[in-house]
Scaffold this motif. Structure first.
Motif, short mmCIF file in Angstrom:
data_model
loop_
_atom_site.label_atom_id
_atom_site.label_comp_id
_atom_site.label_asym_id
_atom_site.label_seq_id
_atom_site.Cartn_x
_atom_site.Cartn_y
_atom_site.Cartn_z
N PRO A 210 43.27 39.21 44.91
CA PRO A 210 44.10 40.38 44.15
C PRO A 210 43.19 41.70 44.14
CG PRO A 210 43.88 38.46 42.70
CD PRO A 210 42.76 38.41 43.71
N PRO A 211 43.87 42.88 43.89
CA PRO A 211 43.12 44.21 43.97
C PRO A 211 42.18 44.20 43.10
CG PRO A 211 45.57 44.45 44.07
CD PRO A 211 45.44 42.77 43.94
N GLY A 212 40.99 44.77 43.32
CA GLY A 212 39.93 44.72 42.32
C GLY A 212 39.19 43.60 41.89
N THR A 213 39.47 42.35 42.53
CA THR A 213 38.98 41.15 41.99
C THR A 213 38.85 40.06 42.93
OG1 THR A 213 38.73 39.64 40.14
CG2 THR A 213 40.98 40.30 40.73
N SER A 214 38.27 38.92 42.76
CA SER A 214 38.26 37.98 43.60
C SER A 214 39.12 36.86 43.24
CB SER A 214 36.95 37.45 43.76
OG SER A 214 35.94 38.33 44.40
#
Length: 313
Positions: A230-234
């Motif tokens: 996801p955007p900004g994370t794993s």
């Protein structure tokens, strides 16, 4: 759909036609029901003739080496096309810092050809257990590099067997996705790299290989990364935070080693695996309000009474 009847309506072909083909033998998960008909064309001309003769109402599904694929237990309706390394697996260096590869060439093979040619920028393919056709369809990437960055053009056949050449811009690449029409069957591609010393390229490839062997369950029956980041994370961080590391349903498990990898522990059905994935999606959303997207392709029919509902908040 009767695979044998489909064969009877086709002209003579040089490739291999298999009615009722066991798709569990094709996927890395080692699960899934049969395909009504499996076609392995001899070459591009053979594939073109097959597509031109096939009725427009017959569903067509294209599969690669099956590393990022879950075939449901009810099998696949219509025709499955699988390009063979013999007819579509060539990979060779060209002038102008370019490489050409068939859609059935393994990503690892293309990385090796780039190394031999002294071309950097392909090391990421060394760690992706797939083929070039799949890399084009999903903009495969790893270690901060994506297929989109190396592609010059791709060659594909449409549903009527007609040939198309697509530029990188035509592909409409985004993260783990290509917007090229789904009916297109990629048969080859041309890529461009950057000249570099072989020792430097080899070091980058070794780093990719070391990471894969020490951080991923590569010796298990798995399909690679289950969910897109996801955007900004794993994705794995969100799966872990939701308490799903090691979560098991039937013979399916989220790996203890890398919890964004789903594995068949030996007895999993496709139903077990897909239900596990949807359960993880639901729990991650409950924990963090993040809706994970599947990276693994799920295709085919559910067995009657064993459907898996896609989680929607």
């Amino acid at each position: 759909m009767d695979g044998a009847r489909l064969i009877g309506a086709l002209p003579p072909l040089r490739g291999k036609l298999t009615p009722g083909a066991d798709m569990a033998k094709v996927t890395w998960f080692r699960t899934g029901g049969p395909a009504d008909l499996l076609f392995q064309p001899a070459d591009e001309a053979d594939l073109s003739a097959f597509l031109a003769a096939l009725g427009p109402d017959v569903p067509v599904t294209v599969v690669g080496i099956g590393s990022n694929l879950l075939v449901r237990d009810g099998g696949i309706e219509g025709v499955v096309i699988r390009l063979s390394p013999k007819g579509f697996g060539e990979a060779r260096a060209l002038d102008g810092n370019r490489l050409r590869a068939g859609a059935a060439a393994s990503d690892k093979r293309v990385a090796a050809v780039a190394l031999e040619a002294g071309l950097a920028g392909f090391h990421f393919l060394h760690g992706i257990p797939g083929s070039i056709g799949g890399a084009l369809r999903m903009n495969a990437g790893a270690n901060g590099v994506e297929t989109a960055e190396r592609l010059v053009e791709a060659v594909a056949l449409d549903r009527k067997g007609r040939r198309h050449v697509l530029s990188a811009a035509d592909m409409g690449f985004t993260y783990r996705h290509a917007a090229a029409p789904g009916e297109l069957i990629f048969v080859s591609a041309t890529f461009e790299g950057v000249p570099a010393a072989r020792d430097e390229i080899r070091a980058a490839m070794d780093e990719v290989q070391h990471h894969r062997e020490t951080a991923q369950p590569v010796r298990e029956k798995t399909g690679g990364s289950t969910f897109k980041n996801p955007p900004g994370t794993s994705a794995w961080k969100q799966v872990d935070l939701a308490g799903c590391r090691g979560l098991t349903i039937g013979g399916a498990q989220m790996s203890e080693m890398h919890c964004n990898f789903m594995i068949n522990t030996g007895s999993a059905s496709a139903h077990d695996l897909e239900l596990l994935g949807e359960t993880v999606r639901e729990r991650v959303f409950a924990a963090s309000a993040i809706l994970l997207e599947w990276e693994i392709a799920r295709i085919g029919r559910f067995e009657e009474g064993r459907e898996v509902l896609s989680f929607h908040p």
